[in-house]
Design a protein around this motif. Structure first.
Motif, short mmCIF file in Angstrom:
data_model
loop_
_atom_site.label_atom_id
_atom_site.label_comp_id
_atom_site.label_asym_id
_atom_site.label_seq_id
_atom_site.Cartn_x
_atom_site.Cartn_y
_atom_site.Cartn_z
N VAL A 32 -24.16 47.71 -46.72
CA VAL A 32 -23.54 46.40 -46.44
C VAL A 32 -22.55 46.53 -45.27
CG1 VAL A 32 -21.86 44.73 -47.38
CG2 VAL A 32 -23.85 45.38 -48.74
N ILE A 33 -21.75 47.60 -45.27
CA ILE A 33 -20.77 47.79 -44.18
C ILE A 33 -21.50 48.08 -42.86
CG2 ILE A 33 -18.91 49.29 -43.33
CD1 ILE A 33 -17.97 49.54 -46.24
N VAL A 34 -22.50 48.96 -42.91
CA VAL A 34 -23.24 49.31 -41.68
C VAL A 34 -23.94 48.06 -41.12
CG1 VAL A 34 -25.20 50.64 -40.78
CG2 VAL A 34 -23.52 51.75 -42.27
N LEU A 35 -24.62 47.32 -41.98
CA LEU A 35 -25.36 46.13 -41.51
C LEU A 35 -24.40 45.06 -40.99
CD1 LEU A 35 -28.11 46.08 -44.25
CD2 LEU A 35 -28.51 46.35 -41.80
N GLY A 36 -23.21 44.99 -41.59
CA GLY A 36 -22.20 44.05 -41.09
C GLY A 36 -21.86 44.36 -39.64
N ARG A 37 -21.83 45.64 -39.31
CA ARG A 37 -21.56 46.05 -37.94
C ARG A 37 -22.77 45.78 -37.04
NH1 ARG A 37 -17.78 45.86 -34.61
NH2 ARG A 37 -16.20 47.11 -35.65
N VAL A 38 -23.96 45.99 -37.61
CA VAL A 38 -25.20 45.83 -36.82
C VAL A 38 -25.47 44.34 -36.50
CG1 VAL A 38 -27.71 46.27 -36.86
CG2 VAL A 38 -26.15 47.98 -37.75
N ILE A 39 -24.90 43.44 -37.30
CA ILE A 39 -25.08 41.99 -37.05
C ILE A 39 -24.74 41.66 -35.60
CG2 ILE A 39 -23.97 39.73 -37.50
CD1 ILE A 39 -23.95 40.46 -40.47
N THR A 40 -23.70 42.31 -35.06
CA THR A 40 -23.27 42.00 -33.69
C THR A 40 -24.30 42.43 -32.64
OG1 THR A 40 -22.07 44.09 -33.63
CG2 THR A 40 -20.80 42.16 -34.22
N ILE A 41 -25.17 43.38 -33.04
CA ILE A 41 -26.18 43.86 -32.07
C ILE A 41 -27.35 42.86 -31.98
CG2 ILE A 41 -27.74 45.77 -31.47
CD1 ILE A 41 -25.98 47.56 -33.26
N PHE A 42 -27.71 42.28 -33.11
CA PHE A 42 -28.92 41.44 -33.16
C PHE A 42 -28.60 39.94 -33.06
CE2 PHE A 42 -30.29 45.41 -35.11
CZ PHE A 42 -31.45 45.64 -34.40
N ARG A 43 -27.63 39.62 -32.22
CA ARG A 43 -27.25 38.20 -32.12
C ARG A 43 -28.35 37.39 -31.44
NH1 ARG A 43 -22.65 36.77 -33.93
NH2 ARG A 43 -20.83 38.10 -33.94
N PRO A 44 -28.84 36.32 -32.11
CA PRO A 44 -29.75 35.40 -31.43
C PRO A 44 -29.01 34.67 -30.31
CG PRO A 44 -29.66 35.01 -33.83
CD PRO A 44 -28.55 35.93 -33.48
N PRO A 45 -29.62 34.25 -29.25
CA PRO A 45 -31.05 34.35 -28.95
C PRO A 45 -31.42 35.63 -28.19
CG PRO A 45 -29.97 33.02 -27.29
CD PRO A 45 -28.90 33.49 -28.21
N PHE A 46 -30.48 36.56 -28.04
CA PHE A 46 -30.79 37.78 -27.27
C PHE A 46 -31.80 38.66 -28.00
CE2 PHE A 46 -26.35 36.54 -26.50
CZ PHE A 46 -26.52 36.07 -25.20
N HIS A 47 -31.73 38.65 -29.31
CA HIS A 47 -32.71 39.38 -30.11
C HIS A 47 -33.31 38.39 -31.10
CE1 HIS A 47 -30.19 42.69 -28.69
NE2 HIS A 47 -31.29 43.40 -28.78
N SER A 48 -34.62 38.38 -31.16
CA SER A 48 -35.24 37.47 -32.12
C SER A 48 -35.56 38.24 -33.39
CB SER A 48 -36.50 36.85 -31.53
OG SER A 48 -37.38 37.89 -31.15
N CYS A 49 -35.47 37.52 -34.50
CA CYS A 49 -35.77 38.13 -35.79
C CYS A 49 -37.29 38.25 -35.94
CB CYS A 49 -35.18 37.25 -36.87
SG CYS A 49 -35.62 37.74 -38.51
N PRO A 50 -37.82 39.44 -36.19
CA PRO A 50 -39.27 39.61 -36.23
C PRO A 50 -39.95 38.84 -37.36
CG PRO A 50 -38.16 41.70 -36.71
CD PRO A 50 -37.10 40.71 -36.40
N TRP A 51 -39.24 38.53 -38.42
CA TRP A 51 -39.90 37.85 -39.55
C TRP A 51 -39.40 36.43 -39.79
CZ3 TRP A 51 -37.18 42.54 -40.46
CH2 TRP A 51 -35.88 42.37 -40.91
N CYS A 52 -38.51 35.93 -38.90
CA CYS A 52 -38.00 34.56 -39.12
C CYS A 52 -39.02 33.52 -38.66
CB CYS A 52 -36.71 34.34 -38.35
SG CYS A 52 -35.36 35.32 -38.99
#
Lengths: 171, 172
Positions: A151-171
């Motif tokens: 949960v802590i690691v993914l909370g940090r990773v959220i900032t890396i995958f900000r839309p629209p710069f990165h699209s969610c592969p399954w959204c």
């Protein structure tokens, strides 16, 4: 069912959360509180998990268990502050794979906490400081530790995958 | 004038660090900066959370277990502190001017060092050693409150760092 980010942000605007979060110090203040909550959760629940797993033999599990209410309060703080981020910028979170995975780990951690109360608390109350926990309690503690770390690691990773710069592969 | 010269001198050094191969690699690598950020977050969380849990225990919560066995967790705290220092150094190496030209960076460092010194004193003199007292004394409790406050303030300073940075990179 499709969730509408505009409707969620409308809620933030109506409640004043959006205005608070968009002041100069709003976002970093809420971010600080969010991390204080997570760190306290890791320090209280995480310490008990480690003790159940066998680290710190000699420390009474019952004593560490009494710190768990602080962990629960800390989770409440993190959940509240996390919700403030979400409702302010829902489009940044809804379509973010790291956020979706974070929610999955939160759900697993929640179910695991229920399992903890069923499986482990009885043993913790009766255990002496040098006692080892049963295997079932160790498994629950390991899952808890892994989930909160994720949960802590993914909370940090959220900032890396900000839309629209990165699209969610399954959204 | 002297202050301006000092500033220019520090800028020169910061620029030199910024242009080292390691600094460029941290900035341009696909994973280095984020890995350092994740490790720094986890280690700081572990450090602050564990210290806070022990401070809370010192303040009387979680009684009646004796205090000395909690010293078993000291190596974990030391480990988390060192990992925080190393990962923090990698982050600063990537963007040296961003950190060094922000007064909050020095406030965070000072608060963290003060918190660690107090925590160490609390552990060494406060009874978290084998054979130490079972119940925390008023002095220990004051130390625990100090440690808790300083840790929280250091964390807040760290979180505000990213939002108050005026400079990201220096130009030649």
């Amino acid at each position: 069912m499709m969730i509408d980010p505009h409707a969620i942000q409308g809620l933030a605007r109506a409640t004043g959360v959006f205005a608070v979060m968009n002041t100069r110090w709003g976002w970093p203040t809420v971010e600080s509180l969010h991390f204080i909550g997570l760190a306290t959760l890791l320090g209280t629940v995480g310490l008990l998990d480690l003790r159940i797993l066998g680290v710190g033999r000699g420390v009474s599990m019952a004593s560490l268990y009494r710190l768990v209410p602080f962990g629960v309060a800390a989770f409440g703080l993190s959940f509240l502050t996390g919700s403030m981020f979400f409702v302010t910028m829902p489009d940044q979170y809804l379509f973010n794979p790291a956020f979706q995975l974070k929610l999955c780990f939160l759900a697993i951690a929640g179910l695991n906490t229920a399992a903890f109360y069923v499986i482990a608390t009885r043993h913790i109350d009766a255990a002496k400081p040098d006692d080892a926990a049963p295997l079932s309690a160790k498994i629950v503690a390991l899952i808890s530790l892994l989930c909160w770390t994720a949960v802590i690691v993914l909370g940090r990773v959220i900032t890396i995958f900000r839309p629209p710069f990165h699209s969610c592969p399954w959204c | 004038m002297r202050r301006l010269r000092l500033n220019l001198c520090s800028m020169h050094w910061l620029y030199a660090i910024q242009e080292t191969g390691f600094s460029i690699w941290v900035r341009e690598s696909d994973w280095a900066l984020f890995a350092a950020l994740i490790v720094h977050t986890l280690s700081m969380g572990l450090l602050l959370g564990t210290a806070a849990a022990i401070d809370l225990r010192m303040l009387g919560f979680g009684a009646p277990a004796p205090l000395p066995p909690l010293a078993i967790f000291a190596p974990m705290l030391h480990g988390a502190a060192w990992v925080s220092v190393v990962s923090g150094a990698v982050l600063v190496a990537g963007y040296p001017a961003k950190a060094a030209l922000n007064p909050l960076f020095y406030i965070k460092l000072a608060l963290l060092i003060a918190a660690l010194v107090i925590t160490r004193a609390l552990w060494q003199r406060g009874g978290l050693t084998p054979g130490g007292p079972i119940v925390s004394s008023p002095v220990q409790r004051r130390f625990a409150i100090g440690s808790l406050l300083l840790m929280v303030l250091a964390l807040i300073a760290g979180k505000f760092l990213a939002h108050t940075a005026q400079v990201l990179l220096l130009l030649p």
